[in-house]
Design a protein around this motif. Structure first.
Motif, short mmCIF file in Angstrom:
data_model
loop_
_atom_site.label_atom_id
_atom_site.label_comp_id
_atom_site.label_asym_id
_atom_site.label_seq_id
_atom_site.Cartn_x
_atom_site.Cartn_y
_atom_site.Cartn_z
N ARG A 20 -3.73 -7.00 1.63
CA ARG A 20 -3.82 -7.37 0.21
C ARG A 20 -4.58 -8.67 0.02
O ARG A 20 -5.40 -8.80 -0.90
CB ARG A 20 -2.42 -7.49 -0.38
CG ARG A 20 -1.80 -6.16 -0.80
CD ARG A 20 -0.38 -6.33 -1.26
NE ARG A 20 0.06 -5.20 -2.08
CZ ARG A 20 1.32 -4.98 -2.44
NH1 ARG A 20 2.28 -5.81 -2.02
NH2 ARG A 20 1.62 -3.95 -3.19
N PHE A 60 1.39 -10.29 -8.69
CA PHE A 60 0.20 -10.58 -7.89
C PHE A 60 -0.02 -12.08 -7.77
O PHE A 60 -0.30 -12.60 -6.68
CB PHE A 60 -1.03 -9.90 -8.52
CG PHE A 60 -2.35 -10.41 -8.02
CD1 PHE A 60 -2.62 -10.47 -6.65
CD2 PHE A 60 -3.32 -10.84 -8.90
CE1 PHE A 60 -3.85 -10.94 -6.19
CE2 PHE A 60 -4.54 -11.31 -8.45
CZ PHE A 60 -4.81 -11.37 -7.09
N LEU A 87 -4.33 -3.60 -6.12
CA LEU A 87 -3.55 -4.03 -4.96
C LEU A 87 -2.13 -3.46 -4.96
O LEU A 87 -1.35 -3.75 -4.05
CB LEU A 87 -3.50 -5.56 -4.90
CG LEU A 87 -4.84 -6.26 -4.69
CD1 LEU A 87 -4.65 -7.78 -4.73
CD2 LEU A 87 -5.48 -5.85 -3.37
N MET A 101 -2.95 2.02 -2.52
CA MET A 101 -2.52 0.84 -3.28
C MET A 101 -2.53 1.03 -4.80
O MET A 101 -1.56 0.67 -5.47
CB MET A 101 -3.36 -0.37 -2.89
CG MET A 101 -2.86 -1.06 -1.64
SD MET A 101 -3.86 -2.51 -1.22
CE MET A 101 -3.12 -2.94 0.36
#
Length: 340
Positions: free
Chosen positions: A281, A311, A303, A241
């Motif tokens: 996530r 995000f 992430l 990630m």
């Protein structure tokens, strides 16, 4: 009941590198080694068998485990190896190993003791994994530490629980470690002067260390209550990630399987690729948001999002609220849980 010990697929690749250096084709052995992805969990009996197969190819070698351990690189230790590289001092590196040893062996075993101006890093006899595997592990540990510092000193002493090998092998052990080596002891142990803990590491990176530390904690969360495929899947995703590289083909390659096989395995769990990515996530976001030291930008990076706003949009889609609003109750819950 104690958790069964194992090593990682990344660790067994030490043997692949050793075979390459020795110019050994070993097709049968390489087939087994190549079938293991870095995130795989390898049972100790299999690891010991692989080592024995490798040693049978060089029966004339004295203390062959030393030469295998000397091949170690950070990638063989996985997340823990890269985390140690970013530490400020040797003492901080030791603490990181002690905290995250579970990622490597599947459970905590190491004891770190201080007495009489010496530090002992030791493992009890019941946790010995055999003469060859123990030799590889301690040779790798000392090699790794030597690569961490400039002008590295030698340990004060090294001890093993297995009986003393022939005289030529004993000499090879002492030459490799640069100190007295004892056998048939109660612990596998490395001792060194306590002032070594203050030795600075030249590649220290505190900000990256904080990020990798949070990542390692997240990987610990993936260990319990899941089967080997789930653990490999989750840990591979956590590792990829921050590189913004979590795609279906990349994940399949990391797990040493085809995209079609990975899709089939997900379908057996009633998951699509997108559902898996969002679920993972979201779970990690809740964990990271509870850590007050991480900014929202840091969390976005961990992430695999290109920017904070991406995000935030994703988190609102998952939960109906923003990361900023969710942070306070999550942090309070985490603090309460830690105090129990």
């Amino acid at each position: 009941m104690a958790t069964a010990m194992r090593v990682t697929g990344a660790w067994v690749q030490l043997l692949t590198d050793w075979l390459d250096r020795e110019n050994l084709p070993a097709p049968a052995l390489r087939t087994v080694l190549d079938s293991r992805s870095p995130a795989d969990l390898v049972p100790l009996p299999l690891w010991r068998d692989l080592l024995q197969q490798a040693m049978s190819l060089r029966p004339d070698r004295v203390a062959p485990g030393l030469s295998i351990g000397a091949m170690v690189q950070p990638r063989h230790v996985g997340m823990l190896g890269y985390l140690i590289l970013t530490c400020r001092t040797l003492g901080e590196a030791m603490q990181a190993y002690q905290r995250y040893e579970t990622l490597f062996y599947g459970r905590d075993m190491v004891e770190v003791l201080g007495a009489g101006g010496q530090i002992q890093v030791r493992w009890p006899a019941e946790d010995s994994v055999g003469e060859l595997a123990d030799t590889v592990a301690i040779a790798a540990l000392i090699t790794f530490l030597r690569r961490l510092v400039d002008d590295p000193p030698s340990p004060s002493s090294v001890s093993f629980v297995f009986p003393a090998p022939p005289a030529a092998a004993c000499q090879a052990y002492e030459a490799f470690f640069g100190c007295p080596v004892h056998f048939a002891q109660s612990h596998t142990c490395v001792s060194f002067p306590i002032h070594f803990l203050a030795m600075p590491l030249p590649h220290s990176d505190p900000s990256m260390r904080n990020l990798l530390d949070r990542q390692a904690r997240a990987m610990l969360l993936a260990l319990p209550d899941s089967d080997s495929f789930d653990r490999a899947l989750q840990q591979a995703m956590v590792r990829l990630m921050p590189e913004a590289a979590v795609t279906l083909p990349r994940l399949a390659a990391e797990l040493h399987m085809s995209v079609r096989t990975l899709q089939r395995r997900l379908a057996e769990r009633q998951l699509t690729w997108r559902e898996l990515l969002d679920r993972t996530r979201e779970q990690l976001a809740r964990h990271y948001l509870a850590e007050a030291s991480l900014t929202l930008g840091d969390i976005a990076l961990l992430l695999g999002f290109s920017e904070h706003s991406a995000f935030s949009r994703a988190y609102r889609r998952w939960t109906g609220t923003t990361p900023g609003k969710a942070r306070k109750p999550l942090a309070a819950a985490y603090k309460k849980e830690s105090a129990v």
